[in-house]
Design a protein around this motif. Structure first.
Motif, PDB file in Angstrom:
ATOM      1  N   SER A 158      -2.454  -4.941  -7.911  1.00  0.00           N
ATOM      2  CA  SER A 158      -2.012  -6.262  -8.361  1.00  0.00           C
ATOM      3  C   SER A 158      -1.935  -7.232  -7.187  1.00  0.00           C
ATOM      4  CB  SER A 158      -0.640  -6.169  -9.038  1.00  0.00           C
ATOM      5  OG  SER A 158      -0.715  -5.427 -10.234  1.00  0.00           O
ATOM      6  N   THR A 160      -0.411 -11.222  -6.078  1.00  0.00           N
ATOM      7  CA  THR A 160       0.321 -12.454  -6.353  1.00  0.00           C
ATOM      8  C   THR A 160       0.084 -13.409  -5.194  1.00  0.00           C
ATOM      9  OG1 THR A 160       2.338 -11.555  -5.326  1.00  0.00           O
ATOM     10  CG2 THR A 160       2.108 -11.303  -7.710  1.00  0.00           C
ATOM     11  N   GLN A 161       0.353 -14.698  -5.413  1.00  0.00           N
ATOM     12  CA  GLN A 161       0.089 -15.685  -4.367  1.00  0.00           C
ATOM     13  C   GLN A 161       1.274 -16.599  -4.150  1.00  0.00           C
ATOM     14  OE1 GLN A 161      -0.460 -19.232  -4.860  1.00  0.00           O
ATOM     15  NE2 GLN A 161       0.119 -19.109  -7.015  1.00  0.00           N
ATOM     16  N   ALA A 192       5.466 -15.645  -2.475  1.00  0.00           N
ATOM     17  CA  ALA A 192       4.664 -14.739  -3.296  1.00  0.00           C
ATOM     18  C   ALA A 192       5.580 -13.704  -3.945  1.00  0.00           C
ATOM     19  CB  ALA A 192       3.603 -14.045  -2.444  1.00  0.00           C
ATOM     20  N   ALA A 193       5.353 -13.427  -5.217  1.00  0.00           N
ATOM     21  CA  ALA A 193       6.232 -12.513  -5.947  1.00  0.00           C
ATOM     22  C   ALA A 193       6.216 -11.125  -5.327  1.00  0.00           C
ATOM     23  CB  ALA A 193       5.791 -12.440  -7.410  1.00  0.00           C
ATOM     24  N   ASN A 198       5.942  -3.106  -4.795  1.00  0.00           N
ATOM     25  CA  ASN A 198       5.204  -3.857  -3.768  1.00  0.00           C
ATOM     26  C   ASN A 198       5.521  -3.366  -2.358  1.00  0.00           C
ATOM     27  OD1 ASN A 198       5.090  -6.745  -5.697  1.00  0.00           O
ATOM     28  ND2 ASN A 198       3.326  -6.107  -4.469  1.00  0.00           N
TER      29      ASN A 198
END
Length: 347
Positions: A158, A160-161, A192-193, A198
């Motif tokens: 995944s 995210t930004q 960013a998420a 993560n």
């Protein structure tokens, strides 16, 4: 990881302001702006896609019996860098490339909980994986566009930004939920998420360089400890390189670069039951505190310009300094307040 939009319409807003509400043909400047906006948007999209194509083969998902996180391929020999809280107390793992394929077994090389970093090594290196390119931490600056890559909630690969929201943050990690309790300095804050899973992944700039390892998301006590959206933190690439190189070479961290007073301490409370300083339980012989004349029973209340009320505040103050720095230490001994100068040691 457990705890912690680009304004692409700016051009369109400018067009509306220039065009006003009048009828007729659009002025030349307005037509130029309208034509340029899709081009800029498409170019940024192309940049994103190029970065993802370049970096995703360097990102993996790490499965341990008690946790799930992400990792970054550090070299061509199958070394993977991740967070210490991802590996926990485990020694063996299943690793899956973010681009897919069968899981590969891996073993722990060493963990360094003090900086929440660890290195594991693949038993065999599958085709398609490639070593990440680490960026220059000194060039990371507010406003830079970044992408976070990993396996949030187990969703491998995944992206995210967001942007770099700040640099030089000092953040303390809790021990609940498997946290190491580390206090980490010079972290990169990002919008960013950053979600559970993560941790240990990649924070990447538009040059396809890994500038940090996402580690923490901020929590909001008013939300019952829930995540505070858009506030995440990553360990800078410079520290990742320092720790990983030592672990790979010697199997342990022998030069942390982290300042210390070389004490064992505990938080003490005042008569109102409020945190009031750090009592020295033991000052290591030959350590920074002992050389400065500090001893068991002394209560540290200030380090340089920083008020010290808890172990955490002392750790945060030290995390912003380097071994060899000279600092003033204010402390109480019995009923007297005293002051001394200390040359900081190393963790």
């Amino acid at each position: 990881m457990r705890r912690l939009l680009l304004p692409l319409a700016a051009g369109a807003c400018a067009t509306l302001l220039v065009g006003g509400c009048s009828g007729g043909s659009a002025p030349q400047a307005q037509r130029s702006t309208q034509a340029a906006a899709p081009f800029v948007s498409n170019q940024l999209q192309d940049d994103y896609q190029a970065v993802i194509k370049n970096v995703l083969p360097s990102v993996v998902q790490i499965d341990a019996s008690q946790s799930l996180g992400s990792g970054v391929v550090y070299d061509d020999n199958g070394h993977i860098v991740t967070n210490a809280h991802v590996v926990g107390q485990e020694r063996t793992f299943k690793v899956t490339a973010a681009t897919g394929g069968q899981p590969v077994a891996a073993k722990l090389v060493a963990a360094y909980p003090e900086q929440d970093l660890a290195v594991i090594k693949l038993d065999s290196v599958p085709s398609g994986l490639k070593a990440a390119k680490l960026g220059d931490s000194s060039k990371v600056d507010m406003g830079q566009i970044v992408l976070a890559m990993g396996s949030p909630l187990g969703l491998s690969g995944s992206v995210t930004q967001g942007i770099v929201s700040a640099t030089g943050r000092t953040v303390s990690e809790g021990r609940t939920g498997g946290g190491t309790g580390a206090t980490i300095g010079n972290m990169v804050q990002t919008s960013a998420a950053i979600n559970p899973g993560n941790s240990g992944g990649a924070l990447v700039n538009l040059d396809s360089e890994v500038i940090g390892i996402p580690t923490l998301a901020a929590t909001d006590p008013e939300l019952g400890g829930g995540s505070a959206p858009g506030i995440g933190f990553a360990i800078p690439a410079s520290m990742v390189r320092t720790v990983a190189d030592q672990i790979i070479t010697t199997g342990k961290v022998t030069d942390s670069g982290r300042a210390a007073l070389n004490i064992t301490g505990r938080t003490v409370l005042d008569d109102a039951y409020e945190p009031a300083g750090v009592a020295i339980v033991e000052a290591t012989a030959g350590g920074a505190a002992a050389k400065a004349g500090l001893r068991a029973g002394d209560v540290i209340t200030r380090l340089a310009d920083d008020p010290i009320t808890t172990i955490t505040s002392l750790s945060e103050s030290l995390a912003e300094r380097k071994p060899g720095d000279e600092v003033s230490v204010v402390f109480t001994r019995g009923s007297r307040e005293e002051k001394t100068e200390a040359t900081l040691g190393e963790i």
